[in-house]
Write a protein that holds these residues in place. Sequence first.
Motif, short mmCIF file in Angstrom:
data_model
loop_
_atom_site.label_atom_id
_atom_site.label_comp_id
_atom_site.label_asym_id
_atom_site.label_seq_id
_atom_site.Cartn_x
_atom_site.Cartn_y
_atom_site.Cartn_z
N VAL A 84 25.72 -6.34 61.77
CA VAL A 84 26.51 -7.30 61.02
C VAL A 84 27.86 -7.75 61.57
CG1 VAL A 84 25.38 -6.44 58.62
CG2 VAL A 84 27.52 -5.29 59.59
N ALA A 85 28.26 -7.29 62.45
CA ALA A 85 29.53 -7.74 63.05
C ALA A 85 29.59 -7.19 64.61
CB ALA A 85 30.72 -7.28 62.46
N PRO A 142 36.21 -7.82 55.52
CA PRO A 142 37.17 -8.45 56.31
C PRO A 142 38.23 -7.50 57.18
CG PRO A 142 37.14 -9.77 54.58
CD PRO A 142 36.39 -8.44 54.34
N HIS A 143 38.48 -6.29 56.55
CA HIS A 143 39.41 -5.43 57.14
C HIS A 143 38.58 -4.68 58.50
CE1 HIS A 143 37.61 -2.49 54.48
NE2 HIS A 143 37.69 -1.61 55.53
N VAL A 144 37.49 -4.72 58.19
CA VAL A 144 36.60 -4.20 59.42
C VAL A 144 36.60 -5.11 60.46
CG1 VAL A 144 34.66 -3.24 60.05
CG2 VAL A 144 35.40 -2.56 57.84
N GLY A 164 28.14 -11.90 63.53
CA GLY A 164 27.17 -11.79 62.67
C GLY A 164 26.70 -13.07 61.93
N ARG A 165 25.71 -13.13 61.14
CA ARG A 165 25.28 -14.48 60.24
C ARG A 165 25.67 -14.22 58.95
NH1 ARG A 165 19.18 -15.05 63.12
NH2 ARG A 165 20.22 -15.08 65.38
N GLN A 166 26.06 -13.11 58.37
CA GLN A 166 26.46 -13.01 57.14
C GLN A 166 27.84 -13.29 56.73
OE1 GLN A 166 24.42 -12.07 54.50
NE2 GLN A 166 22.74 -10.96 55.10
N PRO A 167 28.45 -13.84 55.69
CA PRO A 167 29.78 -14.27 55.46
C PRO A 167 30.43 -12.81 55.07
CG PRO A 167 28.52 -14.90 53.59
CD PRO A 167 27.47 -14.52 54.72
N PRO A 168 31.83 -12.62 55.42
CA PRO A 168 32.24 -11.49 54.93
C PRO A 168 32.48 -11.03 53.47
CG PRO A 168 33.81 -12.66 56.59
CD PRO A 168 32.54 -13.60 55.87
N LEU A 169 32.14 -9.91 53.21
CA LEU A 169 32.39 -9.47 51.89
C LEU A 169 33.94 -9.86 51.21
CD1 LEU A 169 31.17 -5.95 51.83
CD2 LEU A 169 30.15 -7.96 50.77
N PRO A 170 33.97 -10.21 49.91
CA PRO A 170 35.27 -10.85 49.48
C PRO A 170 36.26 -9.41 49.51
CG PRO A 170 33.59 -10.62 47.55
CD PRO A 170 32.93 -10.42 48.99
#
Length: 289
Positions: free
Chosen positions: A128-129, A104-106, A283-289
């Motif tokens: 990825v983003a 998320p911070h990226v 992108g198509r992947q959910p963000p990392l926690p």
Amino acid sequence: MARQELARFLRERRAGLRPGDLGLPDVDPRRTPGLRREELAELAHMSVDYYVRLEQARGPRPSARILDGLARALRLSPAERDHLFRLAGSATPPGAGPVRQVRPHVVRMLERLPETAAIVTDAAYGLVAWNPLAQSLFGGDLGASTTNLARRRFLNEGRMYGSSSTEEFGRIVVARLRRAADRYPHDPALAAQLAELRAGSAEFGRLWESRPVHAPGHRTKTVDHPVMGPLHLNCDVLLVPEDDQEVVLITADPGSPSARALRELAGREGEDSGAVASYTTWGRQPPLP
């Protein structure tokens, strides 16, 4: 191997863990905070005696398997895991495969760059983003077609505008994919991608055999944009080492016609999608926690 520092690091991290956080009962009184040594040893799948010797700075150099077990048991962050391996005198091994999600911070950093086109790629050149301005430069079909830049470059999957750096980018892609193949030899998705690239692109095969080497940094290129015409752009790469990812920032020289064109493109994207894109844009992947 820094035995004393390793011992201190293990003791401090063990003391900082609460049994309840790890699903362990916490019913009887504890003389000291944190987990007991035998509890941590069990979580790390190692003998209690071996762990005690590590904490007392008198054990042998632990193997990568032992260090991985300790890192998981101690709930270490990626940076702390790297530090653990360094203290033990070992190189940090990579994960099982490229990280295909973005933190998320990226994402928030990309949101704060309204006149900079920005993308994040994983070790296999998966996108990825990205922000809306980058989508204008890479092609409006970016979200609807493949999001892997290696496949777009060598297999023509998705629209890419003409660029002065097309050949150079091909060498950069292959150099990075070679590094990824060395780091993640057991990742099936990466292996399948490389097989498709070899089968579908003779150019990729030739470049692969030439073993190009490239270090990320600054470069310039001219992009033939279908609306704005030729854009003279700067590309600068920031590393996200904990995830083996790269953030590419695409800008133009201040006051130049290309800078004005980027500003106009950014204004158009803002009118179409809002000043800040939602996470579905990244992108198509959910963000990392």
